[in-house]
Design a protein around this motif. Structure first.
Motif, PDB file in Angstrom:
ATOM      1  N   THR A 128       4.001   3.042  -9.325  1.00 50.80           N
ATOM      2  CA  THR A 128       3.623   3.594  -8.226  1.00 50.80           C
ATOM      3  C   THR A 128       4.180   3.101  -6.542  1.00 50.80           C
ATOM      4  O   THR A 128       4.761   4.344  -6.031  1.00 50.80           O
ATOM      5  CB  THR A 128       2.142   4.036  -8.001  1.00 50.80           C
ATOM      6  OG1 THR A 128       1.801   5.177  -8.996  1.00 50.80           O
ATOM      7  CG2 THR A 128       2.132   5.662  -6.124  1.00 50.80           C
ATOM      8  N   ALA A 129       3.870   1.821  -6.296  1.00 48.16           N
ATOM      9  CA  ALA A 129       4.130   1.004  -5.446  1.00 48.16           C
ATOM     10  C   ALA A 129       5.685   1.035  -5.780  1.00 48.16           C
ATOM     11  O   ALA A 129       6.709   1.474  -4.211  1.00 48.16           O
ATOM     12  CB  ALA A 129       3.853   0.023  -5.149  1.00 48.16           C
ATOM     13  N   ILE A 130       5.934   0.984  -6.469  1.00 50.56           N
ATOM     14  CA  ILE A 130       7.857   1.100  -6.125  1.00 50.56           C
ATOM     15  C   ILE A 130       8.588   1.993  -6.444  1.00 50.56           C
ATOM     16  O   ILE A 130       9.428   1.947  -5.865  1.00 50.56           O
ATOM     17  CB  ILE A 130       8.567  -0.545  -7.823  1.00 50.56           C
ATOM     18  CG1 ILE A 130       7.461  -1.638  -7.722  1.00 50.56           C
ATOM     19  CG2 ILE A 130       9.483   0.048  -7.590  1.00 50.56           C
ATOM     20  CD1 ILE A 130       7.664  -2.333  -8.941  1.00 50.56           C
ATOM     21  N   LYS A 131       7.479   3.317  -6.915  1.00 47.02           N
ATOM     22  CA  LYS A 131       8.767   4.102  -6.392  1.00 47.02           C
ATOM     23  C   LYS A 131       8.639   4.732  -5.016  1.00 47.02           C
ATOM     24  O   LYS A 131       9.412   5.225  -4.459  1.00 47.02           O
ATOM     25  CB  LYS A 131       7.623   5.266  -7.852  1.00 47.02           C
ATOM     26  CG  LYS A 131       8.957   6.898  -7.799  1.00 47.02           C
ATOM     27  CD  LYS A 131       7.559   7.569  -8.458  1.00 47.02           C
ATOM     28  CE  LYS A 131       8.796   8.521  -8.075  1.00 47.02           C
ATOM     29  NZ  LYS A 131       8.840   9.466  -6.878  1.00 47.02           N
ATOM     30  N   ARG A 132       7.397   4.874  -4.409  1.00 51.47           N
ATOM     31  CA  ARG A 132       7.261   4.745  -3.371  1.00 51.47           C
ATOM     32  C   ARG A 132       8.113   4.237  -1.766  1.00 51.47           C
ATOM     33  O   ARG A 132       9.316   5.078  -1.851  1.00 51.47           O
ATOM     34  CB  ARG A 132       5.698   3.965  -2.681  1.00 51.47           C
ATOM     35  CG  ARG A 132       5.721   4.091  -1.050  1.00 51.47           C
ATOM     36  CD  ARG A 132       5.539   5.653  -0.934  1.00 51.47           C
ATOM     37  NE  ARG A 132       5.154   5.602  -0.088  1.00 51.47           N
ATOM     38  CZ  ARG A 132       5.738   5.939   1.409  1.00 51.47           C
ATOM     39  NH1 ARG A 132       6.768   6.395   1.477  1.00 51.47           N
ATOM     40  NH2 ARG A 132       5.309   6.322   2.895  1.00 51.47           N
ATOM     41  N   LEU A 133       9.208   2.845  -2.698  1.00 49.23           N
ATOM     42  CA  LEU A 133       9.960   2.071  -1.942  1.00 49.23           C
ATOM     43  C   LEU A 133      11.337   2.745  -2.474  1.00 49.23           C
ATOM     44  O   LEU A 133      12.070   3.048  -1.551  1.00 49.23           O
ATOM     45  CB  LEU A 133      10.242   0.730  -2.430  1.00 49.23           C
ATOM     46  CG  LEU A 133       8.710   0.060  -1.290  1.00 49.23           C
ATOM     47  CD1 LEU A 133       9.019  -1.630  -2.505  1.00 49.23           C
ATOM     48  CD2 LEU A 133       8.781  -0.160  -0.645  1.00 49.23           C
ATOM     49  N   HIS A 134      11.436   3.188  -3.725  1.00 46.53           N
ATOM     50  CA  HIS A 134      12.026   4.002  -4.021  1.00 46.53           C
ATOM     51  C   HIS A 134      12.595   5.289  -3.056  1.00 46.53           C
ATOM     52  O   HIS A 134      13.871   5.482  -2.552  1.00 46.53           O
ATOM     53  CB  HIS A 134      12.232   3.988  -5.282  1.00 46.53           C
ATOM     54  CG  HIS A 134      12.666   3.027  -6.170  1.00 46.53           C
ATOM     55  ND1 HIS A 134      12.186   2.782  -7.573  1.00 46.53           N
ATOM     56  CD2 HIS A 134      13.567   2.038  -5.704  1.00 46.53           C
ATOM     57  CE1 HIS A 134      13.146   1.442  -8.018  1.00 46.53           C
ATOM     58  NE2 HIS A 134      13.406   0.735  -6.901  1.00 46.53           N
ATOM     59  N   ASP A 135      11.555   5.992  -3.183  1.00 50.38           N
ATOM     60  CA  ASP A 135      11.791   7.179  -2.637  1.00 50.38           C
ATOM     61  C   ASP A 135      11.879   6.838  -1.120  1.00 50.38           C
ATOM     62  O   ASP A 135      12.473   7.614  -0.209  1.00 50.38           O
ATOM     63  CB  ASP A 135      10.675   7.706  -2.216  1.00 50.38           C
ATOM     64  CG  ASP A 135      10.222   7.891  -4.213  1.00 50.38           C
ATOM     65  OD1 ASP A 135      10.535   8.469  -4.768  1.00 50.38           O
ATOM     66  OD2 ASP A 135       8.353   8.253  -4.249  1.00 50.38           O
ATOM     67  N   ALA A 136      11.294   5.512  -0.582  1.00 48.68           N
ATOM     68  CA  ALA A 136      12.089   5.168   1.223  1.00 48.68           C
ATOM     69  C   ALA A 136      14.041   5.024   1.177  1.00 48.68           C
ATOM     70  O   ALA A 136      13.999   4.935   2.258  1.00 48.68           O
ATOM     71  CB  ALA A 136      11.204   4.613   1.225  1.00 48.68           C
ATOM     72  N   GLY A 137      14.267   4.536  -0.251  1.00 48.76           N
ATOM     73  CA  GLY A 137      14.992   4.668  -0.076  1.00 48.76           C
ATOM     74  C   GLY A 137      15.802   2.859  -0.593  1.00 48.76           C
ATOM     75  O   GLY A 137      16.591   2.237   0.547  1.00 48.76           O
ATOM     76  N   LYS A 138      14.765   2.416  -0.387  1.00 51.98           N
ATOM     77  CA  LYS A 138      14.087   0.783  -1.035  1.00 51.98           C
ATOM     78  C   LYS A 138      14.927   0.139  -1.547  1.00 51.98           C
ATOM     79  O   LYS A 138      13.964   1.287  -3.160  1.00 51.98           O
ATOM     80  CB  LYS A 138      13.405   0.069   0.177  1.00 51.98           C
ATOM     81  CG  LYS A 138      12.672   0.883   1.325  1.00 51.98           C
ATOM     82  CD  LYS A 138      13.634   0.739   2.567  1.00 51.98           C
ATOM     83  CE  LYS A 138      12.645   1.451   3.596  1.00 51.98           C
ATOM     84  NZ  LYS A 138      14.229   1.343   4.714  1.00 51.98           N
ATOM     85  N   LYS A 139      15.844  -1.121  -2.307  1.00 47.91           N
ATOM     86  CA  LYS A 139      15.170  -1.513  -3.576  1.00 47.91           C
ATOM     87  C   LYS A 139      14.492  -2.964  -3.481  1.00 47.91           C
ATOM     88  O   LYS A 139      13.953  -3.207  -2.956  1.00 47.91           O
ATOM     89  CB  LYS A 139      16.555  -2.375  -3.701  1.00 47.91           C
ATOM     90  CG  LYS A 139      18.129  -1.122  -3.355  1.00 47.91           C
ATOM     91  CD  LYS A 139      18.382  -0.700  -4.904  1.00 47.91           C
ATOM     92  CE  LYS A 139      19.371  -0.483  -4.869  1.00 47.91           C
ATOM     93  NZ  LYS A 139      19.293   1.194  -6.082  1.00 47.91           N
ATOM     94  N   VAL A 140      14.287  -2.896  -4.912  1.00 50.60           N
ATOM     95  CA  VAL A 140      12.717  -3.859  -5.047  1.00 50.60           C
ATOM     96  C   VAL A 140      13.579  -4.843  -6.107  1.00 50.60           C
ATOM     97  O   VAL A 140      13.726  -5.026  -6.855  1.00 50.60           O
ATOM     98  CB  VAL A 140      11.407  -2.796  -5.602  1.00 50.60           C
ATOM     99  CG1 VAL A 140      10.232  -4.108  -6.046  1.00 50.60           C
ATOM    100  CG2 VAL A 140      11.592  -1.756  -4.531  1.00 50.60           C
ATOM    101  N   ILE A 141      12.742  -6.776  -5.396  1.00 51.96           N
ATOM    102  CA  ILE A 141      13.014  -7.567  -6.452  1.00 51.96           C
ATOM    103  C   ILE A 141      11.990  -7.797  -6.957  1.00 51.96           C
ATOM    104  O   ILE A 141      10.876  -7.726  -6.186  1.00 51.96           O
ATOM    105  CB  ILE A 141      13.596  -8.094  -5.695  1.00 51.96           C
ATOM    106  CG1 ILE A 141      15.203  -8.112  -5.034  1.00 51.96           C
ATOM    107  CG2 ILE A 141      13.393  -9.618  -6.164  1.00 51.96           C
ATOM    108  CD1 ILE A 141      15.889  -9.438  -4.318  1.00 51.96           C
ATOM    109  N   CYS A 142      11.604  -8.124  -8.274  1.00 46.86           N
ATOM    110  CA  CYS A 142      10.041  -8.635  -8.277  1.00 46.86           C
ATOM    111  C   CYS A 142      10.073 -10.216  -8.713  1.00 46.86           C
ATOM    112  O   CYS A 142      10.819 -10.238  -9.576  1.00 46.86           O
ATOM    113  CB  CYS A 142       9.638  -7.377  -9.682  1.00 46.86           C
ATOM    114  SG  CYS A 142       9.914  -5.857  -9.479  1.00 46.86           S
TER     115      CYS A 142
ATOM    116  N   ASP B 256       0.882  -1.633  -0.189  1.00 48.31           N
ATOM    117  CA  ASP B 256      -0.317  -0.066   0.325  1.00 48.31           C
ATOM    118  C   ASP B 256       0.580   1.010  -0.092  1.00 48.31           C
ATOM    119  O   ASP B 256       1.617   1.503   0.820  1.00 48.31           O
ATOM    120  CB  ASP B 256      -1.434  -0.128   1.316  1.00 48.31           C
ATOM    121  CG  ASP B 256      -2.100   1.035   0.930  1.00 48.31           C
ATOM    122  OD1 ASP B 256      -1.595   1.975   0.324  1.00 48.31           O
ATOM    123  OD2 ASP B 256      -2.929   0.737   2.179  1.00 48.31           O
ATOM    124  N   PRO B 257       1.018   1.963  -1.059  1.00 49.86           N
ATOM    125  CA  PRO B 257       2.418   3.001  -1.193  1.00 49.86           C
ATOM    126  C   PRO B 257       1.348   4.419  -0.460  1.00 49.86           C
ATOM    127  O   PRO B 257       2.122   5.143  -0.241  1.00 49.86           O
ATOM    128  CB  PRO B 257       2.363   3.357  -2.653  1.00 49.86           C
ATOM    129  CG  PRO B 257       0.603   3.406  -3.010  1.00 49.86           C
ATOM    130  CD  PRO B 257       0.552   1.731  -2.512  1.00 49.86           C
TER     131      PRO B 257
END
Length: 315
Positions: free
Chosen positions: A107-121, A85-86
């Motif tokens: 949008t959700a992935i950008k939310r994580l990036h903005d928080a300094g996280k990396k995302v594995i899909c 939930d972004p």
């Protein structure tokens, strides 16, 4: 005077070339002939797989400087049955999130990036699922036996050009979402009653193919489970995602990733979760050969609930 044709004109010009240019041209022709003889002499499927994997390694090396590569000990969370939930605060505060790419958006992935996280899909690369949007792209001959315990899912023929075309599209979709890496599941069909005669070499070739596709978009790739092919792929992929190596006493196999400076994102499904006894948690978190693994304890549904080895729990 009779006009000179294009070909004759070219030959006349070539005859007038200086000696160094003639020698250079001859050398280039020789190199090309030798290359064709070396790569084209064996037209069987095994040779074709070898050539594809060679090209895969070349693609990986050509983009290696721009690909995100997770570090040993990176903290993480995995959620595959629920979307992020972004609009809510990012919790837990870990380095990496592993999310089902079909359930989440950019949008959700950008939310994580903005928080300094990396995302594995995450996506299933080795099985057909009859609820995915691209299910109509598969051919009947691409499908093998059903995956035991998972209704609506069938093993896939990994050498099928059609399957590879579909999975290349999925990799690009992950890139378009903004994913930093891919977690392709069900690479261990060779260990199951797949109905297709799949071998370990089929999985090695397929993972190499996926890794090269991901590298085109500057994404890294993980090896999901598949203990029997760890030694063949530890130098190809960038991390491991393992389920229950403690329960199956095989964490020592995956320690090859740690020795190579690559993380093992480790999941255990302890009895009694979400109320895990301390002795059970200790066994999950300190398996033989599992030093420095990035361990989480999860429910089989892989929803938001997670417990870490320091006792912290999140839902």
């Amino acid at each position: 005077m009779e006009p000179v044709s294009e070909q004759r004109g070219y030959e006349a010009k070539k005859a007038a070339w200086p000696l160094w240019k003639k020698l250079a041209g001859a050398a280039l022709v020789t190199i090309l002939v030798l290359a064709v003889a070396h790569n084209g002499g064996d037209s069987n499927e095994g040779s074709a797989h070898y050539r594809r994997d060679t090209f895969a390694r070349a693609a990986i090396n050509s983009t290696s400087r721009s690909i995100w590569r997770p570090k040993v000990g990176a903290t993480w969370q995995i959620m595959l049955s629920v979307p992020l939930d972004p609009n809510k605060a990012i919790s837990p505060d870990v380095d990496v999130y592993d999310l089902d790419m079909h359930l989440n958006n950019a949008t959700a992935i950008k939310r994580l990036h903005d928080a300094g996280k990396k995302v594995i899909c995450y996506f299933s690369a080795g099985s057909y699922e009859n609820w995915r949007d691209d299910k109509g792209d598969f051919k009947p001959e691409d499908l093998g036996n059903g995956v035991v315990g998972w209704p609506g899912e069938w093993w896939l023929q990994l050498s099928s050009p059609n399957v590879r075309k579909i999975m290349a599209k999925r990799v690009k979709f992950a890139a378009d979402l903004g994913c930093d890496a891919i977690d392709p599941d069900n690479m261990d069909g060779y260990q199951n009653d797949n109905g297709l005669g799949l071998t370990a070499q089929d999985s090695i070739s397929f993972v190499s193919f996926l890794t090269a596709e991901a590298a085109k978009y500057h994404m890294s790739t993980g090896l999901k489970n598949s203990a029997n092919i760890v030694t063949s792929l530890v130098d190809t992929v960038d991390f491991a995602v393992n389920e229950e190596c403690a329960a199956h006493s095989e964490c020592q196999i995956f320690s090859a990733f740690i020795q190579a400076g690559k993380p093992v994102f480790h999941i255990e499904y302890p009895d009694g979760a979400p109320d895990v006894e301390s002795d059970t948690a200790d066994t999950m978190c300190n398996p033989s050969g599992g030093d420095r693994f990035s361990t989480v304890m999860k429910l089989l549904t892989l929803n938001a609930w997670v417990e870490y080895c320091n006792g912290a729990k999140y839902n």
